[in-house]
Design a protein around this motif. Structure first.
Motif, PDB file in Angstrom:
ATOM      1  N   TYR A  44       0.832  -1.208   0.000  1.00 30.98           N
ATOM      2  CA  TYR A  44       0.000   0.000   0.000  1.00 30.98           C
ATOM      3  C   TYR A  44       0.864   1.254   0.000  1.00 30.98           C
ATOM      4  CZ  TYR A  44      -3.280   3.439   2.059  1.00 30.98           C
ATOM      5  OH  TYR A  44      -4.045   4.548   2.328  1.00 30.98           O
ATOM      6  N   TRP A  45       1.819   1.329   0.926  1.00 33.29           N
ATOM      7  CA  TRP A  45       2.651   2.526   1.026  1.00 33.29           C
ATOM      8  C   TRP A  45       3.647   2.628  -0.123  1.00 33.29           C
ATOM      9  CZ3 TRP A  45       0.822   6.427   3.293  1.00 33.29           C
ATOM     10  CH2 TRP A  45      -0.037   6.272   4.384  1.00 33.29           C
ATOM     11  N   ALA A  57      -6.119   7.665   1.392  1.00 30.57           N
ATOM     12  CA  ALA A  57      -5.657   7.374   2.748  1.00 30.57           C
ATOM     13  C   ALA A  57      -6.605   7.992   3.774  1.00 30.57           C
ATOM     14  CB  ALA A  57      -4.252   7.936   2.959  1.00 30.57           C
ATOM     15  N   ALA A  58      -6.491   7.511   4.991  1.00 24.91           N
ATOM     16  CA  ALA A  58      -7.199   8.137   6.097  1.00 24.91           C
ATOM     17  C   ALA A  58      -6.497   9.453   6.395  1.00 24.91           C
ATOM     18  CB  ALA A  58      -7.178   7.236   7.328  1.00 24.91           C
ATOM     19  N   ARG A  63       1.890   9.345   7.325  1.00 23.22           N
ATOM     20  CA  ARG A  63       2.848   9.014   6.273  1.00 23.22           C
ATOM     21  C   ARG A  63       2.419   9.542   4.910  1.00 23.22           C
ATOM     22  NH1 ARG A  63       5.387   3.104   4.872  1.00 23.22           N
ATOM     23  NH2 ARG A  63       6.546   3.804   3.061  1.00 23.22           N
ATOM     24  N   ALA A  64       1.118   9.815   4.738  1.00 23.97           N
ATOM     25  CA  ALA A  64       0.634  10.338   3.457  1.00 23.97           C
ATOM     26  C   ALA A  64       1.149  11.757   3.288  1.00 23.97           C
ATOM     27  CB  ALA A  64      -0.887  10.295   3.409  1.00 23.97           C
ATOM     28  N   SER A  91      -2.373  21.905   4.730  1.00 29.03           N
ATOM     29  CA  SER A  91      -0.916  21.936   4.686  1.00 29.03           C
ATOM     30  C   SER A  91      -0.355  20.927   3.689  1.00 29.03           C
ATOM     31  CB  SER A  91      -0.336  21.687   6.080  1.00 29.03           C
ATOM     32  OG  SER A  91      -0.540  20.347   6.476  1.00 29.03           O
ATOM     33  N   ARG A  92      -1.124  19.934   3.324  1.00 28.98           N
ATOM     34  CA  ARG A  92      -0.659  18.917   2.372  1.00 28.98           C
ATOM     35  C   ARG A  92      -0.904  19.318   0.925  1.00 28.98           C
ATOM     36  NH1 ARG A  92      -2.976  13.568   5.454  1.00 28.98           N
ATOM     37  NH2 ARG A  92      -1.266  13.359   6.944  1.00 28.98           N
TER      38      ARG A  92
END
Length: 114
Positions: A44-45, A57-58, A63-64, A91-92
């Motif tokens: 997945y990652w 992702a949640a 980590r996302a 912020s992402r």
């Protein structure tokens, strides 16, 4: 969740690269994320790290990392948790943030200072 999926489709149809898009959920995981996680976290990652496709992702998945476009599906969670999630999502997103969910709830959270 349906609105978030529609937003992704519109972004892709408008020429946005799949790897530019991160979809975050505040409640239940997106079905794609749940399916991919069934193969294990490493796989997945690895898809996230490759950065060549839309990633789901949640919202609390630290980590996302960021992407140019972040789509948030407000599909559950307590108001304080969602407010924090929206702040983290901002912020992402380096270019565009799209928030999908109940407009009354989202506007109320935004008025509260998110």
């Amino acid at each position: 969740m349906d609105a978030a999926d529609e937003a992704v489709d519109l972004l892709l149809d408008s020429g946005r690269a799949p790897g530019d898009i991160l979809v975050l959920t505040t409640g239940d995981q997106h079905p794609w994320a749940a399916h991919e996680l069934s193969f294990g976290e490493a796989s997945y990652w690895a898809q996230h790290d490759a950065g060549d496709d839309v990633f789901y992702a949640a919202v609390d998945a630290d980590r996302a990392g960021g992407r140019p476009v972040v789509v948030v599906a407000v599909n559950g969670g307590a108001d304080d948790a969602v407010a924090g999630a929206l702040t983290r999502a901002m912020s992402r997103a380096s270019a565009l943030l799209i928030v999908c969910g109940d407009p009354q709830r989202i506007n109320g959270l935004m008025a509260a200072g998110v």
